[in-house]
Design an enzyme around this catalytic site. Structure first.
Site, PDB file in Angstrom:
ATOM      1  N   PHE A  99     104.370  15.869 -84.982  1.00  0.00           N
ATOM      2  CA  PHE A  99     105.107  14.613 -84.938  1.00  0.00           C
ATOM      3  C   PHE A  99     105.939  14.510 -86.214  1.00  0.00           C
ATOM      4  CE2 PHE A  99     100.649  14.239 -83.480  1.00  0.00           C
ATOM      5  CZ  PHE A  99     100.940  14.678 -82.198  1.00  0.00           C
ATOM      6  N   ASP A 124      98.822  19.101 -87.007  1.00  0.00           N
ATOM      7  CA  ASP A 124      99.488  17.885 -87.461  1.00  0.00           C
ATOM      8  C   ASP A 124      98.501  16.948 -88.159  1.00  0.00           C
ATOM      9  OD1 ASP A 124     101.986  15.881 -87.062  1.00  0.00           O
ATOM     10  OD2 ASP A 124     100.097  14.822 -86.812  1.00  0.00           O
ATOM     11  N   ASP A 139     107.576  13.174 -88.872  1.00  0.00           N
ATOM     12  CA  ASP A 139     107.656  11.901 -89.594  1.00  0.00           C
ATOM     13  C   ASP A 139     108.188  12.170 -91.005  1.00  0.00           C
ATOM     14  OD1 ASP A 139     105.530  13.225 -90.712  1.00  0.00           O
ATOM     15  OD2 ASP A 139     104.255  11.461 -90.876  1.00  0.00           O
TER      16      ASP A 139
END
Ligand SMILES: Nc1nc2c(c(CN[C@H]3C=C[C@H](O)[C@@H]3O)cn2[C@@H]2O[C@H](COP(=O)(O)O)[C@@H](O)[C@H]2O)c(=O)[nH]1
Length: 306
Positions: free
Chosen positions: A213, A283, A215
């Site tokens: 993810f 992750d 970010d």
């Protein structure tokens, strides 16, 4: 997910400000091959969980507003997750679709017990309204119906979310090419998988199709590990906390190279160990490492996507 993988790989091979260092990947993979650190979902104990549909509703609300926890230095993801948990524990209908459509900024602040305006507060409120309205229109108001419609496929769930909720369409155009990242949609699938331990609402036969993810924490961790290298001008911008515009080459490269690098890392660890490693697991390990490292400097982009 194939589009996330292929388009982020395209960015990595045309990148100007960020380089993926394969020697760095090799070193991390070598260190991890004997003991891949397992990080438990909810390792901080901050999420709502009741093993039923209300948990699904909670996770959808959470990931609808799971972005931008700066420039307020005291705000963090933990405040969001635990504030929404406390809200739901004291009022089980707080996240009903009709109520989601009516929340105001001050009410959201009150839910999170936050004394001042939240970062991008008006966008958070707008996205809650959007999700409430579409849940009501297409899924009888229930996030659990949305998940059931994905028929145990994380990729289908991400596609459904992008189709129904414009706020989850995390994509951009880079050097004339459309690039897909789908950070919040993917993290919703991963949160379900983690919370329900791969059972019930978290039972996805293709959980391996999900990427990391992208970010602002993971790129910083990868840079620290020597997996990503920044051009000196970009390193300076990040060091000085200068804002990087959303959709700029720098921003897209930071996110896309992170996805690509972890895909390569995953392949290498799997090859070395003969065991399948999931991007979700990598992750969580990278993210948990990052948030425990307060000196880590991350890039600053005002974005609703992460
Ligand atoms: N790649 C990745 N990014 C993640 C998460 C999570 C939370 N996942 C929870 C779910 C289950 C586990 O228990 C995790 O705790 C939040 N973020 C992002 O971090 C940033 C916030 O940082 P800070 O300002 O320091 O609070 C912001 O962009 C936010 O969207 C993750 O897992 N992976």
């Amino acid at each position: 997910m194939e589009e996330v993988r292929s388009t982020t790989a395209w960015v990595a091979t045309h990148s100007s400000h960020v380089t993926v260092d394969f020697t760095g990947i090799e070193k991390v993979a070598e260190n991890m091959k004997n003991s891949l650190p397992k990080v438990e979902w909810d390792f901080e104990g901050i999420h709502y969980f009741d093993n039923g549909p209300l948990t699904v509703q909670y996770l959808l609300v959470l990931d609808t507003v799971n972005f931008c926890f700066w420039p307020d230095e005291e705000m963090s993801y933990d405040h969001l997750a635990s504030g929404l948990k406390v809200t739901l524990e004291s009022d089980k209908s707080a996240f009903d679709a009709d109520r989601l459509q009516k929340y105001t900024g001050p009410q959201l602040r009150k839910m999170l017990n936050w004394p001042r305006p939240l970062p991008l507060e008006d966008e958070r409120v707008r996205l809650l309204h959007e999700v409430g309205l579409e849940l009501e229109r297409s899924f009888e108001g229930k996030a659990s119906k949305l998940v059931e419609s994905s028929h145990n496929s994380a990729a289908k769930l991400v596609a459904l979310m992008a189709c129904h909720f414009p706020g989850f369409r995390d994509h951009t155009v880079y050097k004339g090419h459309q690039i897909f990242l789908y950070k919040r949609a993917q993290i919703f699938a991963a949160d379900l998988w983690g919370a329900f331990k791969g059972q019930g609402y978290g039972d996805f036969e293709d959980i391996s199709s999900i990427t990391i993810f992208a970010d602002y924490i993971v790129p910083a961790v990868l840079q620290q590990l020597g997996v990503l290298r920044y051009h000196s001008s970009l390193a300076n911008i990040i060091m000085k906390n200068t804002e990087i515009v959303s959709g700029s080459e720098e921003e897209v490269e930071l996110r896309a190279c992170s996805v690509y690098a972890v895909e390569k890392m995953k392949e290498l660890i799997s090859k070395k160990t003969g065991k399948q490693v999931l991007s979700v697991e990598l992750d969580l390990w990278l993210w948990a490492f990052g948030i425990q490292c307060p000196s880590l400097q991350h890039h600053r982009t005002l974005s609703i996507y992460y």
